[in-house]
Design an enzyme around this catalytic site. Structure first.
Site, PDB file in Angstrom:
ATOM      1  N   SER A 152       0.587  -1.135   0.015  1.00 38.24           N
ATOM      2  CA  SER A 152       0.004  -0.031   0.086  1.00 38.24           C
ATOM      3  C   SER A 152       0.878   1.128  -0.040  1.00 38.24           C
ATOM      4  CB  SER A 152      -1.021   0.017   1.149  1.00 38.24           C
ATOM      5  OG  SER A 152      -1.563   1.213   1.291  1.00 38.24           O
ATOM      6  N   CYS A 153       0.537   2.087  -0.859  1.00 41.40           N
ATOM      7  CA  CYS A 153       1.353   3.495  -0.875  1.00 41.40           C
ATOM      8  C   CYS A 153       0.061   4.614  -1.122  1.00 41.40           C
ATOM      9  CB  CYS A 153       2.208   3.559  -2.070  1.00 41.40           C
ATOM     10  SG  CYS A 153       1.491   3.629  -3.683  1.00 41.40           S
ATOM     11  N   PRO A 154       0.435   5.746  -0.845  1.00 44.12           N
ATOM     12  CA  PRO A 154      -0.557   6.823  -0.754  1.00 44.12           C
ATOM     13  C   PRO A 154      -1.613   6.901  -2.166  1.00 44.12           C
ATOM     14  CG  PRO A 154       1.252   7.696  -0.030  1.00 44.12           C
ATOM     15  CD  PRO A 154       1.628   6.350  -0.465  1.00 44.12           C
TER      16      PRO A 154
ATOM     17  N   SER B  23       2.774   0.519  -5.273  1.00 40.84           N
ATOM     18  CA  SER B  23       1.972  -0.741  -4.634  1.00 40.84           C
ATOM     19  C   SER B  23       2.172  -2.048  -5.607  1.00 40.84           C
ATOM     20  CB  SER B  23       0.723  -0.360  -4.351  1.00 40.84           C
ATOM     21  OG  SER B  23       0.611   0.763  -3.481  1.00 40.84           O
TER      22      SER B  23
END
Length: 143
Positions: A8-10, A16
């Protein structure tokens, strides 16, 4: 060995996905089964089921955002960053394998923090350098 992972990334657009692909390829190369859930701005893709998590020997969370860990309560867990999964997935997979055979405690020390000789306090920080965050950059741009 059966592993599950969440990346998970922003924004969840590229990093991701790259982290998930690298974890999959690395785990399979090392002879392990793995299922990876990708979380991002658009929600979760390939969401892990409760049965898959239950059957897993260990879990990996490679995230630069907050990921709910309640689902992994009874599963040995390794925590790292998306960068760890992109650059050194083998270390995360090996840690997960060690955790599966160990006491089942959670480790949150990222590969980058360990390599740099960092402290536990540094590994609890999420999201990288706040000066480089999207909202911080937008604020500077608009002020």
């Amino acid at each position: 060995m059966k592993l599950v992972a969440v990346t998970s990334c922003p924004t969840g657009i590229a990093h991701s996905q790259m982290a998930a692909e690298n974890l999959q390829q690395t785990a399979e190369k090392l002879g392990h089964e793995i299922r990876v859930e990708v979380q991002g701005a658009m929600g979760a893709e390939d969401e892990l089921t409760a049965a898959e998590i239950e059957e897993a020997d260990a879990a990996i969370i490679a995230a630069d955002t907050s990921v709910n860990r309640d689902r992994f309560e009874n599963t040995p867990l390794v925590k790292g960053t998306v960068k760890d999964a992109v650059n050194d997935a083998e270390s995360l997979v090996n840690q997960a394998v060690e955790r599966a055979g160990g006491d089942g405690a959670t480790t949150e020390t990222s590969a980058a923090t360990r390599d740099a000789g960092g402290t536990e306090e540094q590994s609890d920080r999420r999201g990288g350098d706040p000066e480089k965050g999207l909202f911080r950059r937008l604020k500077r741009l608009l002020s």
